[in-house]
Design a protein around this motif. Structure first.
Motif, PDB file in Angstrom:
ATOM      1  N   SER A   1       0.811  -1.220   0.000  1.00 45.84           N
ATOM      2  CA  SER A   1       0.000   0.000   0.000  1.00 45.84           C
ATOM      3  C   SER A   1       0.845   1.270   0.000  1.00 45.84           C
ATOM      4  CB  SER A   1      -0.930   0.013   1.211  1.00 45.84           C
ATOM      5  OG  SER A   1      -0.187  -0.038   2.426  1.00 45.84           O
TER       6      SER A   1
ATOM      7  N   ALA B   1      -2.804  -2.350  -7.006  1.00 49.48           N
ATOM      8  CA  ALA B   1      -3.685  -2.674  -5.874  1.00 49.48           C
ATOM      9  C   ALA B   1      -5.148  -2.622  -6.294  1.00 49.48           C
ATOM     10  CB  ALA B   1      -3.419  -1.696  -4.729  1.00 49.48           C
TER      11      ALA B   1
ATOM     12  N   PRO C   1      -1.740  -6.392  -4.906  1.00 51.32           N
ATOM     13  CA  PRO C   1      -0.890  -5.583  -4.021  1.00 51.32           C
ATOM     14  C   PRO C   1       0.579  -5.945  -4.208  1.00 51.32           C
ATOM     15  CG  PRO C   1      -2.071  -7.266  -2.774  1.00 51.32           C
ATOM     16  CD  PRO C   1      -2.680  -7.262  -4.148  1.00 51.32           C
TER      17      PRO C   1
END
Length: 404
Positions: free
Chosen positions: A192, A248, A253
């Motif tokens: 992230s 993502a 991810p």
């Protein structure tokens, strides 16, 4: 922390060397390793492209972290198998690693994320390739779509040579030529967020003056005192964060390192290529200068806990690649290497070597990386070349203009 590194090249030796210096690392293993890695880690003779073997070894060793070095195991799904077996893994999933595994996929991601890059066409027939070459004009840039160990790119003014390369590949990406110096930026990603490493520059062409064929890299140095101010922040903002955000969004991810190869054009930095792993030989100089302990950084990336940017030592590092006779087309293997000693400010990283009785012999095209460091670029360069001068390998060659 018990760590297992996957791979057998110069990048993996550099990773193992840095991990060995990290006081957090209590056990260090590598599979399959090389003679240089044997000096700092316990090696295991498994197939690094077999996800089951890698996951099984991680289980037997009860490691805390697996670090996948090369691109081929990533594209083969090794990191997926390791994670499914319950181990933290530094390296993107097979699907996310297609950012390197397919040039066409990388272009698709960049278009969707509005990342600055060269205009391009994906071609599967000779007719499509010919039309794309005519559209973009010379210099012609033809990239094999799949993995090619850094040697699938042809940049030439000769249209016939460009078309022949396209014809030899099942699928190619043909793109406009990006003019300007090239630099490399690695970003550690935890799915992230991302943090940058120091900028580096490598030298792709085989011979002095950027002559000869493209290679996997003939040398590198860091830092780049001439780089525009704010370049790292700009690339993180315009390239890295949009790219991992788009991955993502697609349910991919990205955990590992994203290598961004950039051309600094008159219109700003543009992406030449992405890699899904540490670049080789830039890794050798970056890890030489890295002050933040490596194991914690890699674990934080693997577990979604990246925080502050890594810190680097002052000074500079330069690495020079010693290549086998015939590299990159048909490297000669099996020749004895002598002079493999460290000095106070330079050392040898094994890239393509193996043991033959009591001897170390060449087993690949890029055989050795000699790393020098010092308070400035010139002293680091001198340290590297002084050590290169004492190494003997029949028929070998190296560039004499790295970091000049």
């Amino acid at each position: 922390m018990r760590v297992l590194v996957i791979g057998s090249g110069g990048r993996e030796h550099a990773l193992c060397r840095s991990l060995k210096l990290d006081p957090q690392v209590s056990e260090l293993h590598c599979a399959p390793g090389n003679p240089g890695i044997e000096e700092v880690a316990t090696v295991h003779p498994i197939d690094p492209l077999d996800p089951g073997q890698v996951a099984g070894l991680a289980a037997r060793l009860r490691v805390d972290l697996v670090v996948v070095g090369p691109e081929a195991p990533l594209v083969a799904g090794v990191s997926d198998a390791v994670r499914e077996a319950g181990f933290a893994c530094f390296g993107p999933s097979r699907d996310a690693a297609m950012i390197e595994g397919s040039k066409a996929f990388a272009k698709e991601i960049m278009r969707a994320a509005d990342v600055p890059t060269a205009r391009a066409r994906t071609c599967e027939t000779e007719e499509e390739a010919a039309a794309a070459l005519d559209e973009f004009g010379a210099p012609y840039v033809v990239k094999e779509d799949g993995l090619a160990a850094g040697k699938g790119v042809v940049v030439t003014d000769d249209r016939d040579k460009a078309l022949a390369h396209a014809r030899a590949c099942e699928r190619v990406v043909i793109e406009e030529y990006l003019d300007g110096p090239e630099v490399s930026l690695f970003a550690l990603c935890d799915g992230s967020t991302a943090v940058p490493l120091q900028l580096a520059q490598d030298f792709k062409r085989a011979y002095d003056g950027d002559a000869g064929p493209n290679t996997g890299g003939m040398g590198a140095y860091t830092p780049l005192p001439w780089a525009p101010e704010g370049l790292t922040e700009q690339v993180m903002r315009e390239v890295v964060h949009p790219t991992i955000g788009e991955l993502a969004r697609r349910g991919l991810p990205y955990q590992g390192v994203l290598y961004v190869g950039l051309a600094l054009t008159a219109k700003g930095p543009k992406v030449v290529e992405f890699n899904a792993r540490f670049g080789d030989p830039e890794t050798q100089v970056l890890l030489d200068r890295l002050e933040t302990p490596l194991a914690g950084l890699l674990m934080a990336s693997a577990t979604g806990e990246l925080g502050l940017d890594p810190v680097f030592h002052d000074g500079a590092a330069v690495t020079v690649v010693i290549a086998a006779e015939g590299y990159p087309e048909s490297p000669v293997k099996g020749d004895v290497i002598t002079g493999l000693r460290a000095t106070g400010n330079a050392y040898v990283i094994h890239a393509g070597t193996k043991r033959a009785g009591d001897d170390i012999v060449s087993s690949g095209g890029r055989v050795l990386n000699v790393v020098g460091h010092g308070p400035d670029q010139e002293s680091a360069r001198r340290a590297a070349y002084d050590l290169v001068a004492g190494i003997e390998l029949r028929g070998s060659f190296h560039r004499t203009d790295i970091a000049r």
